[in-house]
Design a protein around this motif. Sequence first.
Motif, short mmCIF file in Angstrom:
data_model
loop_
_atom_site.label_atom_id
_atom_site.label_comp_id
_atom_site.label_asym_id
_atom_site.label_seq_id
_atom_site.Cartn_x
_atom_site.Cartn_y
_atom_site.Cartn_z
N SER A 48 0.78 -0.99 0.42
CA SER A 48 0.10 0.39 0.29
C SER A 48 0.96 1.58 -0.36
O SER A 48 0.61 2.67 -0.49
N ILE B 281 10.67 4.31 6.54
CA ILE B 281 9.84 3.07 7.01
C ILE B 281 10.41 1.70 7.37
O ILE B 281 9.62 0.73 8.12
N MET C 29 9.13 1.53 10.89
CA MET C 29 7.88 1.34 11.07
C MET C 29 7.59 0.18 12.35
O MET C 29 8.54 -0.75 12.31
N ALA C 30 6.29 -0.44 13.21
CA ALA C 30 6.18 -1.19 13.86
C ALA C 30 5.75 -1.99 13.06
O ALA C 30 5.15 -2.13 11.73
N PHE D 102 -9.76 -5.76 5.62
CA PHE D 102 -9.68 -6.21 7.54
C PHE D 102 -10.70 -6.15 7.70
O PHE D 102 -11.71 -5.60 7.76
N PRO D 103 -10.75 -6.77 9.33
CA PRO D 103 -11.55 -6.60 10.17
C PRO D 103 -12.56 -4.89 11.15
O PRO D 103 -10.37 -4.84 10.80
N GLU E 113 -11.85 -4.18 13.89
CA GLU E 113 -10.98 -4.25 15.06
C GLU E 113 -10.41 -3.64 14.81
O GLU E 113 -8.99 -2.50 15.65
N VAL E 114 -10.00 -3.57 13.11
CA VAL E 114 -8.13 -3.02 12.72
C VAL E 114 -8.10 -1.54 13.56
O VAL E 114 -7.06 -0.78 13.32
N GLN F 21 -6.87 -1.08 17.09
CA GLN F 21 -5.55 -1.29 17.11
C GLN F 21 -5.45 -0.22 16.04
O GLN F 21 -3.52 0.19 16.45
N MET F 22 -5.82 0.45 14.84
CA MET F 22 -4.51 1.44 14.43
C MET F 22 -4.34 2.83 15.70
O MET F 22 -3.22 2.80 15.05
N ASN G 148 -1.32 2.25 17.38
CA ASN G 148 -0.51 2.60 16.78
C ASN G 148 0.10 3.55 16.26
O ASN G 148 1.73 3.98 16.33
N GLY H 287 3.99 4.35 16.26
CA GLY H 287 4.69 3.39 14.87
C GLY H 287 4.23 3.05 13.68
O GLY H 287 4.83 2.37 12.60
N ALA H 288 2.93 3.88 13.60
CA ALA H 288 2.41 3.86 11.98
C ALA H 288 3.18 4.57 10.89
O ALA H 288 4.16 5.15 11.22
N ALA H 289 2.61 4.49 9.45
CA ALA H 289 3.59 4.85 8.56
C ALA H 289 3.51 6.17 8.60
O ALA H 289 4.30 6.93 8.47
N LEU I 5 -2.50 4.02 1.28
CA LEU I 5 -2.97 3.13 2.05
C LEU I 5 -3.75 4.38 3.18
O LEU I 5 -4.46 4.22 4.50
N THR J 291 -0.29 10.19 4.41
CA THR J 291 0.98 9.89 4.66
C THR J 291 1.10 10.81 2.67
O THR J 291 2.37 11.13 3.19
#
Lengths: 336, 336
Positions: free
Chosen positions: A22, A321, A325-326, B66-67, B69-70, B73-74, B77, B82-84, B302, B306
Motif C-alpha cells: 500500500s 519506513i 515502522m511497527a 480488514f476486520p 477491530e483494526v 488497533q491502528m 499504533n 509506529g504507523a507509516a 494507505l 501518508t
Amino acid sequence: LDSVAMEAAQARLDSLTKPPGSLGKLETVAKQAAGITGEAMPDLSRKAVVVMAGDHGVCEEGVSAFPPEVTPQMVLNFLNGGAAVNVLARQAGADVVCVDVGVNAKLEHPKLVSRKIRYGTANIAREAAMSRAEATAAVRVGYEIVSEMVAKGTRVFATGEMGIGNTTPSAAILIALGGLSPEQAVGRGTGIDDARLRHKRGVIERALQANEVDQDDALDVLAKLGGLEIAGLVGVILGAAAHRALVVIDGFISSAAALVASRMAPLSVSYMIASHMSLEQGHHGMLEAIGLSPMIHMDMRLGEGTGAVLSFHFLDAASNIMREMATFESAGVTQG
Amino acid sequence: LDSVAMEAAQARLDSLTKPPGSLGKLETVAKQAAGITGEAMPDLSRKAVVVMAGDHGVCEEGVSAFPPEVTPQMVLNFLNGGAAVNVLARQAGADVVCVDVGVNAKLEHPKLVSRKIRYGTANIAREAAMSRAEATAAVRVGYEIVSEMVAKGTRVFATGEMGIGNTTPSAAILIALGGLSPEQAVGRGTGIDDARLRHKRGVIERALQANEVDQDDALDVLAKLGGLEIAGLVGVILGAAAHRALVVIDGFISSAAALVASRMAPLSVSYMIASHMSLEQGHHGMLEAIGLSPMIHMDMRLGEGTGAVLSFHFLDAASNIMREMATFESAGVTQG
C-alpha cells in the motif's frame, strides 16, 4: 540485483502495519535499494548530485531562449551555492559536485571539478558534435568521478546538468534511439515560442540528416548528436551501476543520458530511479523508451538535477519506513 | 486570497536564477502560500497532520479486506508512533494529532484527542450513517481542533484518517456529489479481489437507494453516506480555510472530505493543496471534481495522511527556494 536481499526487504515490508504494497513506490524503491546494495536495509544517507556542464555549438542556430554565456554564469552560481539545485540539495542533505566537462569558457573556482574535454561541441546541424574518442573520454569523466565518490562513501547519486541549448541534442538522441518523431520529441526547453519551436524542429531534422548515426550504436549517436555533459552523465549512470549505487535520473536531458546508458548497458536500468515527469513534451516518451516511471508530477522543466534531488526525500522515507515502522506483531494489529 | 502578497511572491520568483515558471508547482505553491497567509514569504515550518478515526456500520456487509477491530488497533499504533504516518511525520518535522471522532470501541491514551460523536456509523446499505446533527457535530470537532492549533502557531495542516471500510462511504459520496458511476468510483480499498469488488459496488448501490440524498446539500450527503472521520476532516479543511492556513489533502478518503467541503464552501478549494494520486481508482475523478491536481504519483493507497505528509517536503522546498536562491542580479546571470 541481489535477490536474497530483495526477498529480505520484501519480508520486512510485508510485516509492517499496512496492507501489503500500500505504500506503492516507497516499497518498490526500498526493495530496489536492497537489490542494488545487497543489504536488506542499506544506509542511503550519503547522497550527491553530480552536475555536468557543457556548451553546444548548435546554439548558433538560435534554438534557446537564453544566450550561451549563461552556461558559465550558472556554473559559478552552482559553485557559490545560489542555484535551485543548491537550495534543494541543502534541504536534502546532499553534496553538489559541479563538473566542467565542456563549457565554452575558461572557468576557475576552488570547488569546480575541471575535466574539460573540449570547449563546447560543434554545431550538430552541420557536423558531429564531437569525435568518438571525445565522447568516450567524457563518459570516462563521469565514471571516474562516481568511482572516487563511492570509494569515499556516497551510495546515492542524482544526475544534474547545465548547458544552454541542451534540450536540442537530447531531443535528437530521443529521435535517433527512441524512434519518436520530431513533433513528439522536440519541446520548448527553457521557454521558446511557437515560431522558435518550429525552427528548433527544423534544426534537429538537419542535424539528423547531417549526421548519419547508427542507431544500434549508442556511443555513435552520443558522439554525433552530443553533448559533452550528456556524455558525462552517461558515465555517472554507468559508474553508479558498476559500483552498486543508486542513481536518480532528473528530467529531459538527464533522461537522454539514461537512454544512451540503457542501450550501452541494458542492465544499468535496474540501478536507475526516475524522479519527475518534466513539462518538456518529449520526456514522457523518453522515460517509456527506457522503461522508467517517475514519482513526481510538478510540471518542472529546470534541469540542474532539481527534480532528482527533490525525490531524495522519498529514498529517505523508504529507508525510514523500513527501520521505524511497527510490525503487525509488535503493535498487536490483526492482519487482513 | 491576498493578491498583493501573491504579486510580491511572483515578483520574487521571477527574479531568481531560473527561467520563469520552470520550477512548476513549487512556484505555484509558493504563490498560493503567499495568497493564503497574506505574506510574500510565510514561515511554513509549523506543520501537523490531523488523523481522524471512525468506524463504519457498513463493514457488516463485508466490504473490506480488514476486520473492523483494526481501527482501534491502528489508533493505538498512531498514538505509540509506529504507523507509516508517524514515520513520515517525524521525517517532515510535523506533529501527529490523532482524534477519536467515532471509533466503535472505548479508547484511552494520554495523547488521544477524545471527541467521539458516536460509536461508529450505522450501516449505510440500510439507513443513514448518522443524523444531520451528528454530522454537524463531527465537522465542528475538526474545525475546533484546527482553530486551537492555529492559535498555537500551526500554519500547515495535512488531512489523515483511519477507519476500516471507509473507501465505501467515500465512493458513495463521490457518486452522489461528483456524478461518477459506481464502475468509475468504486475501487479495491486496502486490497479486495474481483468478487468482493463486485459485491462492494452492489452494497454502495443499495446505500444510494436506501438513502435519498439531496445532491445539492453536501451536509445531507455527508450525514446519510458517512462517515464520522470524513465529517471531522471536512471541519479540518473548513477550519484551515477560515484561519488562513494551508491544508494538504491526502488520498481517496481525505479527498471525499475535500469534495464535501468544496460544495459547502467553494472558496475553501483555494486553501487546499493536493498531495498524491492514489492507486484507488476513483481518486482521479474525485480530484477532478474538486479541481485539484496532485504532485506525487507513487501508487500509494494507505491513507492515514501518508501522501499529504510526504508532500510537506515540497512546501519546505518552495519556502527555501524563495529565501535562499540567488537572483539574476546578485549572481550576475544574463536574463533570457
